[in-house]
Design a protein around this motif. Structure first.
Motif, short mmCIF file in Angstrom:
data_model
loop_
_atom_site.label_atom_id
_atom_site.label_comp_id
_atom_site.label_asym_id
_atom_site.label_seq_id
_atom_site.Cartn_x
_atom_site.Cartn_y
_atom_site.Cartn_z
N GLU A 106 21.10 -183.08 52.34
CA GLU A 106 22.14 -182.07 52.52
C GLU A 106 22.36 -181.33 51.20
O GLU A 106 22.49 -181.95 50.15
CB GLU A 106 23.45 -182.72 52.95
CG GLU A 106 23.39 -183.41 54.28
CD GLU A 106 23.52 -182.47 55.46
OE1 GLU A 106 24.07 -181.36 55.29
OE2 GLU A 106 23.06 -182.84 56.55
N THR A 107 22.39 -180.00 51.29
CA THR A 107 22.65 -179.17 50.11
C THR A 107 23.86 -178.29 50.40
O THR A 107 24.25 -178.13 51.56
CB THR A 107 21.44 -178.30 49.76
OG1 THR A 107 21.25 -177.34 50.80
CG2 THR A 107 20.19 -179.14 49.57
N PRO A 108 24.44 -177.67 49.37
CA PRO A 108 25.60 -176.82 49.59
C PRO A 108 25.32 -175.51 50.32
O PRO A 108 26.25 -174.86 50.79
CB PRO A 108 26.10 -176.52 48.17
CG PRO A 108 25.47 -177.53 47.29
CD PRO A 108 24.19 -177.93 47.95
N GLY A 109 24.06 -175.08 50.41
CA GLY A 109 23.75 -173.83 51.08
C GLY A 109 24.03 -172.62 50.21
O GLY A 109 24.45 -171.57 50.70
N GLU A 110 23.75 -172.73 48.93
CA GLU A 110 24.04 -171.66 47.97
C GLU A 110 22.83 -170.77 47.69
O GLU A 110 22.87 -169.96 46.78
CB GLU A 110 24.57 -172.27 46.68
CG GLU A 110 25.89 -172.99 46.88
CD GLU A 110 26.35 -173.77 45.67
OE1 GLU A 110 25.56 -173.92 44.69
OE2 GLU A 110 27.50 -174.24 45.69
N GLY A 111 21.76 -170.94 48.43
CA GLY A 111 20.56 -170.13 48.22
C GLY A 111 19.35 -171.02 47.97
O GLY A 111 19.48 -172.21 47.66
N TYR A 112 18.18 -170.43 48.11
CA TYR A 112 16.92 -171.18 48.04
C TYR A 112 16.79 -171.97 46.73
O TYR A 112 16.55 -173.18 46.74
CB TYR A 112 15.74 -170.23 48.21
CG TYR A 112 14.40 -170.93 48.23
CD1 TYR A 112 13.86 -171.38 49.42
CD2 TYR A 112 13.68 -171.15 47.05
CE1 TYR A 112 12.65 -172.03 49.46
CE2 TYR A 112 12.47 -171.81 47.08
CZ TYR A 112 11.95 -172.25 48.27
OH TYR A 112 10.76 -172.91 48.29
N VAL A 113 16.95 -171.30 45.59
CA VAL A 113 16.73 -171.96 44.30
C VAL A 113 17.76 -173.05 44.07
O VAL A 113 17.42 -174.18 43.69
CB VAL A 113 16.72 -170.93 43.15
CG1 VAL A 113 16.67 -171.62 41.80
CG2 VAL A 113 15.54 -169.98 43.30
N ALA A 114 19.03 -172.75 44.31
CA ALA A 114 20.09 -173.74 44.10
C ALA A 114 19.91 -174.95 45.02
O ALA A 114 20.06 -176.10 44.59
CB ALA A 114 21.46 -173.11 44.31
N ASP A 115 19.56 -174.69 46.28
CA ASP A 115 19.36 -175.79 47.22
C ASP A 115 18.13 -176.62 46.86
O ASP A 115 18.14 -177.84 46.98
CB ASP A 115 19.26 -175.27 48.65
CG ASP A 115 20.60 -174.80 49.19
OD1 ASP A 115 21.63 -174.98 48.51
OD2 ASP A 115 20.62 -174.24 50.30
N LEU A 116 17.08 -175.95 46.40
CA LEU A 116 15.88 -176.67 45.97
C LEU A 116 16.20 -177.56 44.78
O LEU A 116 15.81 -178.74 44.74
CB LEU A 116 14.75 -175.70 45.63
CG LEU A 116 13.47 -176.33 45.10
CD1 LEU A 116 12.88 -177.35 46.07
CD2 LEU A 116 12.45 -175.26 44.77
#
Length: 185
Positions: A67-77
């Protein structure tokens, strides 16, 4: 090698009343096609990287999720790479590559020697296939588009150019989905 399937984006360009990874190409959700390609490849473990933007995808996939925050591709990666379960180097794959197969995945693994590996396709190939080109860069005088498959590791980054429809067709728009379906026949 571990693999991260990035499937938590909003998919706003697709104009689909649902989550982008679940967009069907020839009746099969794109994320299922990507997961099948990874399952048939030499990849050891697969994690689906999801976000609050993709709760149905998180419930749908048949593999562990991050689970990631959903802040964009780079941030989630970056968030996913920091997960204690993930061991590097890591293959990253966008969930919108419905033509991906094990042979293409293993070809990328074969080309990886060390460090990171950016996989790209010539923009002329994407144009010839009739799929959208959203991001480009120039490498050794050739205009390329990111393929949505990369290896993230420690050390220098190398670019691998593949003239391969399986890596060139990522579905960002409905028209891209129609091209993918035509090529699957």
């Amino acid at each position: 090698m571990d693999a991260l399937v990035i499937c938590g984006g909003k998919g706003t360009r697709l104009d689909f009343d649902g989550e982008k990874p679940l967009f069907p190409v020839d009746g099969v959700p794109m994320v299922d096609r990507v997961l099948a390609a990874l399952a048939d490849s030499r990849i050891d473990r697969v994690y689906a990287v999801v976000s609050p933007h993709a709760p149905e995808t998180a419930a749908h996939v048949d593999c562990p999720t991050i689970e990631t925050p959903g802040e964009g591709y780079v941030a989630d990666l970056q968030h996913a790479l920091a997960d204690e379960r993930v061991e590097g180097p890591v293959l990253t794959v966008a969930a919108d590559l419905p033509l991906l197969d094990a042979e293409a995945v293993d070809g990328v693994l074969d080309a990886h020697e060390s460090g990171s590996l950016t996989v790209a396709t010539p923009t002329f190939l994407k144009s010839a296939l009739g799929v959208s080109v959203d991001t480009t860069f120039v490498h050794e005088g050739e205009e390329l588009a990111p393929a949505g498959v990369n290896v993230v590791g420690d050390g220098p980054d190398r670019t691998l150019v593949r003239d391969d429809a399986r890596l060139a067709v990522n579905v960002n728009r409905r028209e891209d989905g129609a091209v993918a379906e035509r090529l699957l026949l």
